[in-house]
Scaffold this active site. Structure first.
Site, short mmCIF file in Angstrom:
data_model
loop_
_atom_site.label_atom_id
_atom_site.label_comp_id
_atom_site.label_asym_id
_atom_site.label_seq_id
_atom_site.Cartn_x
_atom_site.Cartn_y
_atom_site.Cartn_z
CE1 TYR A 1 20.53 86.35 81.02
CE2 TYR A 1 20.52 88.20 79.50
CZ TYR A 1 20.28 86.87 79.76
OH TYR A 1 19.79 86.05 78.76
CG ASP B 1 27.74 92.28 79.53
OD1 ASP B 1 27.48 92.98 78.53
OD2 ASP B 1 27.03 91.34 79.91
CE LYS C 1 19.81 94.09 75.92
NZ LYS C 1 20.42 93.49 77.08
C1 LIG Z 1 20.86 91.96 77.12
C2 LIG Z 1 22.14 91.65 77.76
C3 LIG Z 1 22.92 90.56 77.37
C4 LIG Z 1 22.44 89.52 76.39
O1 LIG Z 1 22.23 90.05 75.12
P1 LIG Z 1 21.26 89.24 74.10
O2 LIG Z 1 21.37 90.05 72.84
O3 LIG Z 1 19.92 89.25 74.74
O4 LIG Z 1 21.81 87.89 73.94
C5 LIG Z 1 24.17 90.40 77.93
N1 LIG Z 1 24.63 91.27 78.84
C6 LIG Z 1 23.90 92.33 79.25
C7 LIG Z 1 24.49 93.28 80.24
C8 LIG Z 1 22.64 92.55 78.74
O5 LIG Z 1 21.90 93.57 79.20
#
Ligand SMILES: *Cc1c(COP(=O)(O)O)cnc(C)c1O
Length: 428
Positions: A144, A239, A267
């Site tokens: 994601y 990511d 995060k």
């Molecule tokens: C949570 C997450 C996102 C998206 O971040 P948001 O602050 O919810 O937009 C993107 N990549 C990874 C790996 C994530 O866990």
């Protein structure tokens, strides 16, 4: 009933907010029932609107690695708020957090702050496309990267060549530039690169996957991606929105010693406020406006409250690197305890962990990619989830999510959790 007021509040929310929530997973669709409304949180615990105390294994989906309402972060936000909450002009705080992040994370010279992980990943691929002058990207099924159009892609019928939209509103035109590969499968990546010579700008990957449960990279997978990218003029994007400042001070690059070209954060870097960031070597970052041609902007980017929270969080982690060892130890203890009780109760399961991330899958086969993660028994998961909720333990309301261990958890909390899992799993 333990969650009466929460269900009343949900009914009210549903009238004015689509599905009653501002992010779909919160609605409990995967597990049934209605969501818990939080009143407050401190350390490892949530306090809900019905007066229940819950041990929290989600921690705002990752940010609260040191526990809720962590004092230095709270103080920093309160103090900054008194000085004004947004200017749309530079502040010294932005340079301070940028410098600290660059000190902690290997292989980055410059960093730009945005407001979410979604924005970070979306901007990172635009930068990669601008820098390489190529259009296509490779992503992995089950990873994601936020909800921007290029990432809401599923395997199409011609999975080898291109994906198809997995949400209405994403155009076929966008989908054709996102190629989908299997996680932990280098051969599949080689096939995609071979079929699209000199067309791929970037490979974006969660270097430890955390959005299909927790799936560590197989030995050689990240090293292989690094080599393929170097050999083919492709940028490797890690990511690390979930793993950054969580699995090690410098994230997965630091943990496994594989370098990415662009790294995305979110995060933890915001200490619980809305923050994302992306970073790279100067040569790549200088491609961004106002220095370079790739446009990217934000009215609230680098917001002083958010930067103050993030800076306080990073300072705390930087000053206490043992925290990553404590987190790992707590996670290993929890995993061993769960392993023991589920085995004793004859449950089919697999536990994946790395650092402070853990996931329990109700299938005995190894979970190494999206396909294997999807084999988990969702009916068992539902019983598990609701059973734990009755015991005062909150895990993510979906079988595809990682649990996030926080430093605020005590070994008593972990023992309590293991006992609760023993009790609940006897009822499966
Ligand atoms: C949570 C997450 C996102 C998206 O971040 P948001 O602050 O919810 O937009 C993107 N990549 C990874 C790996 C994530 O866990």
């Amino acid at each position: 009933m333990l969650y009466k007021r929460s269900s009343q509040l949900f009914a009210e929310a549903e009238k004015v907010i689509p599905g009653g929530v501002n992010s779909p997973v919160r609605a409990f669709k995967a597990v049934g029932g209605t969501p818990i409304f939080v009143k407050s949180a401190k350390g490892a615990y949530l306090y809900d609107e019905d007066g229940n105390k819950l041990i929290d294994y989600i921690n705002s989906w990752g940010p609260m690695v040191l526990g809720h309402a962590y004092e230095p972060v709270v103080e920093a936000v309160i103090e900054r708020a008194k000085l004004g909450t947004s200017f749309g002009m530079p502040t010294e705080l932005e340079t301070q957090i940028a410098a600290l992040a660059i000190k902690m994370v290997p292989n980055i010279d410059k960093i730009r702050f945005v407001n979410s992980g979604t924005e970070a990943c979306m901007s990172a691929i635009r930068l990669a496309r601008g820098y390489t002058k190529r259009d296509k990207i490779i992503k992995f099924a089950g990873c994601y990267h936020g909800h921007s159009d290029s990432f809401l892609i599923q395997a199409g019928s011609g999975a080898i060549t291109f994906g198809s939209p997995n949400s209405p509103g994403v155009t076929a035109g966008t989908a054709k530039d996102t190629l989908l590969a299997r996680y932990n499968d280098l051969d599949n990546v080689v096939e995609l690169i071979t079929a699209n010579p000199n067309e791929i700008a970037a490979i974006i990957v969660e270097p430890v996957a955390g959005n299909m449960g927790c799936i560590p990279p197989k030995e050689g997978f990240l090293e292989g991606l690094r080599q393929l990218c170097t050999d083919n003029g492709i940028l490797l994007i890690f990511d690390e929105v979930m793993t950054g400042f969580r699995l090690a001070a410098g994230g997965v690059q630091d943990l496994v010693g594989v370098t990415s070209d662009i790294v995305c954060f979110g995060k933890v870097i915001g200490g619980g406020l809305p923050v994302g960031a992306f970073a790279a070597r100067a040569e790549i970052m200088n491609y961004l406006a106002p220095l370079g041609p790739v446009y990217q902007a934000g009215t609230l980017s680098g917001n002083p409250l958010a930067m103050a929270a993030g800076l306080a969080m990073l300072k705390a982690l930087d000053a206490d690197r043992d925290v990553f060892i404590r987190l790992k130890d707590k996670t290993a203890y929890l995993a061993a305890g769960i392993n023991k009780v589920l085995t004793n109760n004859n449950v089919s399961f697999t536990i994946n962990t790395i650092g402070s991330m853990i996931s329990v899958h109700f299938d005995e086969n190894a979970v190494v990619d999206f396909q294997t993660a999807a084999k988990g028994d969702n009916e068992t998961f539902k019983k598990f989830f609701h059973g734990l909720l009755q015991e005062g333990i909150y895990i993510a309301p979906s079988a595809y999510e990682t649990w996030f261990i926080t430093d605020a958890l005590t070994y008593e909390d972990l023992d309590f959790t293991i006992q609760a899992i023993d009790k609940v799993s006897k009822t499966f």
